[in-house]
Scaffold this active site. Structure first.
Site, PDB file in Angstrom:
ATOM      1  N   CYS A 195      27.332  -8.097  29.556  1.00 53.58           N
ATOM      2  CA  CYS A 195      27.053  -9.413  30.139  1.00 53.58           C
ATOM      3  C   CYS A 195      26.763  -9.280  31.639  1.00 53.58           C
ATOM      4  O   CYS A 195      27.694  -9.194  32.448  1.00 53.58           O
ATOM      5  CB  CYS A 195      28.229 -10.365  29.903  1.00 53.58           C
ATOM      6  SG  CYS A 195      27.980 -11.976  30.653  1.00 53.58           S
ATOM      7  N   CYS A 225      28.136 -12.072  33.824  1.00 51.33           N
ATOM      8  CA  CYS A 225      29.583 -12.014  34.045  1.00 51.33           C
ATOM      9  C   CYS A 225      29.924 -10.914  35.061  1.00 51.33           C
ATOM     10  O   CYS A 225      30.784 -11.104  35.918  1.00 51.33           O
ATOM     11  CB  CYS A 225      30.328 -11.700  32.747  1.00 51.33           C
ATOM     12  SG  CYS A 225      29.698 -12.525  31.296  1.00 51.33           S
ATOM     13  N   ASP A 226      29.278  -9.756  34.953  1.00 54.88           N
ATOM     14  CA  ASP A 226      29.763  -8.570  35.672  1.00 54.88           C
ATOM     15  C   ASP A 226      28.818  -8.010  36.733  1.00 54.88           C
ATOM     16  O   ASP A 226      29.201  -7.089  37.456  1.00 54.88           O
ATOM     17  CB  ASP A 226      30.077  -7.450  34.648  1.00 54.88           C
ATOM     18  CG  ASP A 226      31.159  -7.879  33.674  1.00 54.88           C
ATOM     19  OD1 ASP A 226      32.022  -8.685  34.076  1.00 54.88           O
ATOM     20  OD2 ASP A 226      31.142  -7.431  32.518  1.00 54.88           O
TER      21      ASP A 226
END
Ligand code: FAD
Ligand code: NAP
Length: 314
Positions: A136, A139-140
């Site tokens: 992701c 997300c990261d």
């Protein structure tokens, strides 16, 4: 003591399919209950710009899903933060057990559990998950500011993630097992124009390389599938973007599935092999897998459930 809730229509999943089913089932006065699952809002909450949702030239994925949730709620859908851990479809009313302990009984069920990221299955990928290996970018990606990053895959997700990650990385290497991308042309054009992105064609990831103390990724080793040549690409982050598999665990033993777990629906509607159980969205769709098609199927599932319930009362 466990709580028991009865509803005419239980919707499982809170992606575009689930929320659209919630809108339509509410407007049909079926007072549906929608259980959101572990990822409220579904896959679009893991992306940034969505540019193909009709009516919005560009909207952030999470914002779109907040709007869909609010719409379903406004129409009267009860939205519950719970995860269905067991589903008994052997008799009506159907019974679903929530992770919270709540038991949901329902006259009809709409399955909209979508899909989840696939992994390559390499031991080194598993070892560094959460320590440099991710599925992701939204997300990261932020963790890799000023670092080099590798993205694996050749579809829309891989190309979008590579583009997005150039916001943080000094260099993004897109490693693909063929020399042709399956992503949309508009995305490929953006990728090719981006000076921070270097494609590495015909390469299959063999190992994620890293350190033990502290645990962290240092790069990847890949092999050219045509020549056998080995390439080591330095990277602090490795984003696996090789597609998604349907989340059919709850029903794979009781409903007909095909193509690696996609729930089979009847031609032209959303009925499954069990009367009263309907399926919509990526859970059933190995071809289109888009927000708009999922939403369309959510609408169909609610209308199919309404018709089924009306006929059951006759
Ligand atoms: P999902 O969005 O997968 O949602 C599934 C839902 O089911 C989740 O809420 C989950 O919590 C819930 N669930 C699962 N198991 C359970 C359970 N046991 N109990 C309760 N709930 C459960 N499509 C586009 O059209 N445009 C784009 O720009 C686009 N960008 C994308 C970017 C990325 C990174 C990804 C991964 C996908 C993208 N897609 C895009 C595809 C799009 O996100 C999907 O087609 C769409 O989200 C599928 O909707 P869905 O409702 O079927 O399921
Ligand atoms: P996808 O289209 O299935 O592409 C997966 C990619 O990963 C392919 O290029 C595939 O290679 C590669 N791959 C698969 N298994 C592999 C393995 N074991 N090793 C190495 N590479 C592997 O998946 P996706 O990109 O996640 O897209 C899923 C769906 O969501 C699609 O329908 C897509 O259109 C949609 N989506 C849409 C948007 C958008 O509209 N903007 C954005 C993201 C996703 P091959 O090409 O060789 O098969």
């Amino acid at each position: 003591m466990s709580d028991t809730r009865h509803t005419k229509v239980l919707i499982i999943g809170s992606g575009p399919a689930g929320y659209t089913a919630g809108v339509y089932a509410s407007r049909a006065m079926l007072s549906p209950i929608l259980v959101q699952g572990i990822e409220p809002g579904g896959q679009l909450t893991t992306t940034t710009d969505v540019e193909n949702w009709p009516g919005e030239s560009a909207i952030q994925g999470p914002d779109l899903m907040v709007k869909m949730e609010a719409h379903a709620k406004d129409m009267g859908c009860e939205i519950i933060g719970d995860i269905i851990v067991d589903l008994d479809l052997s008799k009506r009313p159907f019974t679903a057990k929530g992770d919270s302990g709540t038991i949901y009984t329902a006259d009809a069920v709409i399955l909209a559990t979508g899909a989840r990221a696939k992994w390559l299955g390499l031991p080194s990928e598993e070892k560094f998950k959460g320590f440099g290996v991710s599925a992701c970018a939204t997300c990261d990606g932020f963790f890799y500011r000023g670092e080099e990053i590798v993205v694996i895959g050749g579809g829309n997700t891989a190309v979008e993630e590579a583009l997005f990650l150039t916001n943080f990385a000094t260099k993004v290497t897109l490693i693909h097992r063929r020399d042709e991308l399956r992503a949309e042309k508009i995305l490929i054009n953006r990728l090719m124009k981006n000076e921070k992105i270097t494609p590495l064609w015909d390469n299959q990831l063999e190992e994620v390389l890293g350190d033990e103390n502290p645990t962290g990724v240092t790069g990847v080793r890949s092999r050219n599938v045509k020549t056998g040549e080995i390439t080591v690409t330095p990277a602090k982050g490795v984003f696996i973007a090789i597609g998604h598999a349907p989340a059919s665990e709850l029903v794979k033993d009781v409903l007909e599935t095909h193509m690696g777990g996609y729930v089979v629906t009847k031609d032209g509607n959303t009925s499954t092999s069990i009367p009263g159980v309907f399926a919509a969205g990526d859970l059933t769709d190995h071809i289109y897998r888009q927000a708009v098609t999922s939403a369309g199927m959510g609408c169909m599932a609610a209308l199919d459930a309404e018709r089924f319930l009306a006929e059951s009362e006759d």
